[in-house]
Scaffold this active site. Structure first.
Site, PDB file in Angstrom:
ATOM      1  N   ASN A   1     -39.996  33.778 -56.019  1.00  0.00           N
ATOM      2  CA  ASN A   1     -39.966  32.319 -56.172  1.00  0.00           C
ATOM      3  C   ASN A   1     -41.216  31.872 -56.944  1.00  0.00           C
ATOM      4  O   ASN A   1     -42.325  31.937 -56.424  1.00  0.00           O
ATOM      5  CB  ASN A   1     -39.924  31.696 -54.760  1.00  0.00           C
ATOM      6  CG  ASN A   1     -39.911  30.173 -54.786  1.00  0.00           C
ATOM      7  OD1 ASN A   1     -40.405  29.558 -55.733  1.00  0.00           O
ATOM      8  ND2 ASN A   1     -39.376  29.580 -53.736  1.00  0.00           N
TER       9      ASN A   1
ATOM     10  N   ASP B   1     -42.932  33.984 -45.157  1.00  0.00           N
ATOM     11  CA  ASP B   1     -41.641  33.395 -44.833  1.00  0.00           C
ATOM     12  C   ASP B   1     -41.940  32.013 -44.297  1.00  0.00           C
ATOM     13  O   ASP B   1     -42.894  31.814 -43.543  1.00  0.00           O
ATOM     14  CB  ASP B   1     -40.857  34.211 -43.817  1.00  0.00           C
ATOM     15  CG  ASP B   1     -39.386  33.791 -43.846  1.00  0.00           C
ATOM     16  OD1 ASP B   1     -38.856  33.536 -44.948  1.00  0.00           O
ATOM     17  OD2 ASP B   1     -38.764  33.686 -42.775  1.00  0.00           O
TER      18      ASP B   1
ATOM     19  N   HIS C   1     -48.467  23.750 -45.140  1.00  0.00           N
ATOM     20  CA  HIS C   1     -48.385  24.883 -44.211  1.00  0.00           C
ATOM     21  C   HIS C   1     -48.864  26.164 -44.891  1.00  0.00           C
ATOM     22  O   HIS C   1     -49.532  26.985 -44.295  1.00  0.00           O
ATOM     23  CB  HIS C   1     -46.932  25.022 -43.728  1.00  0.00           C
ATOM     24  CG  HIS C   1     -45.909  24.971 -44.820  1.00  0.00           C
ATOM     25  ND1 HIS C   1     -45.883  23.978 -45.764  1.00  0.00           N
ATOM     26  CD2 HIS C   1     -44.894  25.817 -45.156  1.00  0.00           C
ATOM     27  CE1 HIS C   1     -44.891  24.203 -46.611  1.00  0.00           C
ATOM     28  NE2 HIS C   1     -44.283  25.314 -46.266  1.00  0.00           N
ATOM     29  N   ARG C   2     -48.516  26.334 -46.186  1.00  0.00           N
ATOM     30  CA  ARG C   2     -48.900  27.550 -46.914  1.00  0.00           C
ATOM     31  C   ARG C   2     -50.417  27.572 -47.106  1.00  0.00           C
ATOM     32  O   ARG C   2     -51.061  28.602 -46.958  1.00  0.00           O
ATOM     33  CB  ARG C   2     -48.171  27.593 -48.254  1.00  0.00           C
ATOM     34  CG  ARG C   2     -48.020  28.958 -48.827  1.00  0.00           C
ATOM     35  CD  ARG C   2     -46.948  29.034 -49.892  1.00  0.00           C
ATOM     36  NE  ARG C   2     -45.632  28.868 -49.310  1.00  0.00           N
ATOM     37  CZ  ARG C   2     -44.876  27.792 -49.459  1.00  0.00           C
ATOM     38  NH1 ARG C   2     -45.259  26.793 -50.206  1.00  0.00           N
ATOM     39  NH2 ARG C   2     -43.708  27.718 -48.863  1.00  0.00           N
TER      40      ARG C   2
ATOM     41  N   PHE D   1     -40.530  21.506 -54.446  1.00  0.00           N
ATOM     42  CA  PHE D   1     -39.232  22.185 -54.337  1.00  0.00           C
ATOM     43  C   PHE D   1     -38.715  22.017 -52.914  1.00  0.00           C
ATOM     44  O   PHE D   1     -39.368  21.392 -52.068  1.00  0.00           O
ATOM     45  CB  PHE D   1     -39.376  23.673 -54.698  1.00  0.00           C
ATOM     46  CG  PHE D   1     -40.155  24.477 -53.682  1.00  0.00           C
ATOM     47  CD1 PHE D   1     -41.527  24.401 -53.635  1.00  0.00           C
ATOM     48  CD2 PHE D   1     -39.516  25.296 -52.758  1.00  0.00           C
ATOM     49  CE1 PHE D   1     -42.262  25.125 -52.698  1.00  0.00           C
ATOM     50  CE2 PHE D   1     -40.232  26.039 -51.816  1.00  0.00           C
ATOM     51  CZ  PHE D   1     -41.612  25.943 -51.795  1.00  0.00           C
TER      52      PHE D   1
ATOM     53  N   TYR E   1     -37.464  21.120 -49.464  1.00  0.00           N
ATOM     54  CA  TYR E   1     -37.378  19.884 -48.683  1.00  0.00           C
ATOM     55  C   TYR E   1     -38.514  18.906 -48.991  1.00  0.00           C
ATOM     56  O   TYR E   1     -38.674  17.902 -48.288  1.00  0.00           O
ATOM     57  CB  TYR E   1     -37.368  20.231 -47.182  1.00  0.00           C
ATOM     58  CG  TYR E   1     -36.172  21.075 -46.787  1.00  0.00           C
ATOM     59  CD1 TYR E   1     -34.976  20.485 -46.389  1.00  0.00           C
ATOM     60  CD2 TYR E   1     -36.221  22.466 -46.851  1.00  0.00           C
ATOM     61  CE1 TYR E   1     -33.866  21.261 -46.046  1.00  0.00           C
ATOM     62  CE2 TYR E   1     -35.123  23.255 -46.517  1.00  0.00           C
ATOM     63  CZ  TYR E   1     -33.958  22.645 -46.119  1.00  0.00           C
ATOM     64  OH  TYR E   1     -32.854  23.414 -45.793  1.00  0.00           O
ATOM     65  N   ASP E   2     -39.300  19.181 -50.041  1.00  0.00           N
ATOM     66  CA  ASP E   2     -40.436  18.307 -50.375  1.00  0.00           C
ATOM     67  C   ASP E   2     -40.058  16.823 -50.503  1.00  0.00           C
ATOM     68  O   ASP E   2     -40.807  15.969 -50.028  1.00  0.00           O
ATOM     69  CB  ASP E   2     -41.129  18.776 -51.665  1.00  0.00           C
ATOM     70  CG  ASP E   2     -42.043  19.962 -51.425  1.00  0.00           C
ATOM     71  OD1 ASP E   2     -42.353  20.243 -50.247  1.00  0.00           O
ATOM     72  OD2 ASP E   2     -42.435  20.619 -52.400  1.00  0.00           O
TER      73      ASP E   2
ATOM     74  N   LYS F   1     -50.468  18.170 -52.457  1.00  0.00           N
ATOM     75  CA  LYS F   1     -49.647  18.907 -51.488  1.00  0.00           C
ATOM     76  C   LYS F   1     -50.367  20.183 -51.030  1.00  0.00           C
ATOM     77  O   LYS F   1     -50.407  20.486 -49.834  1.00  0.00           O
ATOM     78  CB  LYS F   1     -48.286  19.273 -52.099  1.00  0.00           C
ATOM     79  CG  LYS F   1     -47.448  20.097 -51.142  1.00  0.00           C
ATOM     80  CD  LYS F   1     -46.189  20.664 -51.731  1.00  0.00           C
ATOM     81  CE  LYS F   1     -45.644  21.731 -50.792  1.00  0.00           C
ATOM     82  NZ  LYS F   1     -44.481  22.439 -51.326  1.00  0.00           N
TER      83      LYS F   1
HETATM   84  P1  IMP Z   1     -38.063  31.559 -47.903  1.00  0.00           P
HETATM   85  O1  IMP Z   1     -38.126  31.696 -49.370  1.00  0.00           O
HETATM   86  O2  IMP Z   1     -37.155  32.467 -47.203  1.00  0.00           O
HETATM   87  O3  IMP Z   1     -39.430  31.475 -47.259  1.00  0.00           O
HETATM   88  O4  IMP Z   1     -37.338  30.163 -47.677  1.00  0.00           O
HETATM   89  C1  IMP Z   1     -38.069  29.081 -47.514  1.00  0.00           C
HETATM   90  C2  IMP Z   1     -37.206  27.869 -47.701  1.00  0.00           C
HETATM   91  O5  IMP Z   1     -37.804  26.864 -46.875  1.00  0.00           O
HETATM   92  C3  IMP Z   1     -37.271  27.342 -49.143  1.00  0.00           C
HETATM   93  O6  IMP Z   1     -36.170  27.737 -49.899  1.00  0.00           O
HETATM   94  C4  IMP Z   1     -37.294  25.849 -48.922  1.00  0.00           C
HETATM   95  O7  IMP Z   1     -36.003  25.352 -48.748  1.00  0.00           O
HETATM   96  C5  IMP Z   1     -38.036  25.704 -47.604  1.00  0.00           C
HETATM   97  N1  IMP Z   1     -39.502  25.578 -47.857  1.00  0.00           N
HETATM   98  C6  IMP Z   1     -40.488  26.470 -47.592  1.00  0.00           C
HETATM   99  N2  IMP Z   1     -41.691  26.010 -47.983  1.00  0.00           N
HETATM  100  C7  IMP Z   1     -41.445  24.790 -48.521  1.00  0.00           C
HETATM  101  C8  IMP Z   1     -42.300  23.814 -49.126  1.00  0.00           C
HETATM  102  O8  IMP Z   1     -43.521  23.958 -49.278  1.00  0.00           O
HETATM  103  N3  IMP Z   1     -41.674  22.707 -49.548  1.00  0.00           N
HETATM  104  C9  IMP Z   1     -40.341  22.492 -49.421  1.00  0.00           C
HETATM  105  N4  IMP Z   1     -39.515  23.364 -48.892  1.00  0.00           N
HETATM  106  C10 IMP Z   1     -40.055  24.517 -48.432  1.00  0.00           C
END
Ligand code: IMP
Length: 207
Positions: free
Chosen positions: A9, A70, A179-180, A151, A153-154, A174
């Site tokens: 990503n 994750d 959280h990140r 991206f 749910y932002d 942001k």
């Molecule tokens: P992952 O790639 O399996 O960690 O999926 C995480 C999913 O959670 C992403 O595709 C988003 O839909 C959501 N997500 C995780 N971090 C964010 C963020 O910082 N902003 C908005 N959505 C997030």
């Protein structure tokens, strides 16, 4: 020290690079790795399980230290949904507009709009030994999507102490709240001694 970032990503990779900025760290993403790496199925029931599985699988395959994240959003009134299903809540993986629409539909007029983003970062040594840290960012779900930035749910998420959604904030704004960012700060603190080494073969022993 060289680290493989277990993500395809580009949004996440950019955020992690912007926040990590350890001068000694050489951060590589999956597409930058010179040979094909296995596709990891994220079938865990928790963020921790998924992050550890990704870090460990790719560390063993690449022989590099590997950092995997994750993350997702948990909505209180939905019993923690979408949680680990965040990326494919509405079915198709990564369809942000459909995911946001489903979340708003399920929440309806509910007055409890509390939600939190969670991020687990797992770091595996090339030998497959893992540790992890967590970061969270709490806030509210907006009545309708707002903003073009970021991206996932932002556009729906208003962090505590703010009136704008993450989608209405600049990347810098942001990143300072997310959280990140908080998970990366925890990583920085927990793994400082390791990151300072030029080429560690495994976790430091003792204590
Ligand atoms: P992952 O790639 O399996 O960690 O999926 C995480 C999913 O959670 C992403 O595709 C988003 O839909 C959501 N997500 C995780 N971090 C964010 C963020 O910082 N902003 C908005 N959505 C997030």
């Amino acid at each position: 020290m060289r680290i493989l970032l277990a993500t395809r990503n580009p949004h996440k990779a950019r955020e992690i690079r912007e926040i990590l900025q350890f001068p000694q760290l050489d951060v590589l993403t999956i597409p930058e790795f010179p040979s094909p790496l296995p596709e990891v199925v994220e079938d865990g029931h928790t963020f921790e399980e998924n992050a550890i599985k990704k870090a460990l699988t790719l560390a063993l395959a690449s022989h590099l230290w590997t950092l995997a994240d994750d993350s997702g959003i948990e909505v209180e009134a939905l019993g923690g949904e979408p949680g680990v299903a965040s990326a494919h809540y509405a079915g198709e993986h990564g369809n942000d507009a459909a995911n946001n629409a489903l979340l708003l539909q399920k929440l309806g007029p509910n007055s409890n709009r509390r939600a939190r983003f969670r991020c687990i970062l797992a770091l595996s040594s090339p030998h497959g030994r893992c540790q992890y840290v967590e970061g969270q960012c709490s806030g509210m779900i907006a009545p309708t999507p707002r903003g073009q930035n970021g991206f996932g749910y932002d556009p729906l998420f208003i962090p505590d102490g703010h009136t704008r959604t993450f989608g209405e904030m600049s990347a810098g704004e942001k990143n300072a709240l997310s959280h990140r960012f908080r998970a990366l700060q925890a990583a920085r603190t927990k793994w400082a001694a390791l990151f300072a080494q030029p080429n560690p073969s495994d976790w430091p022993t003792g204590r």
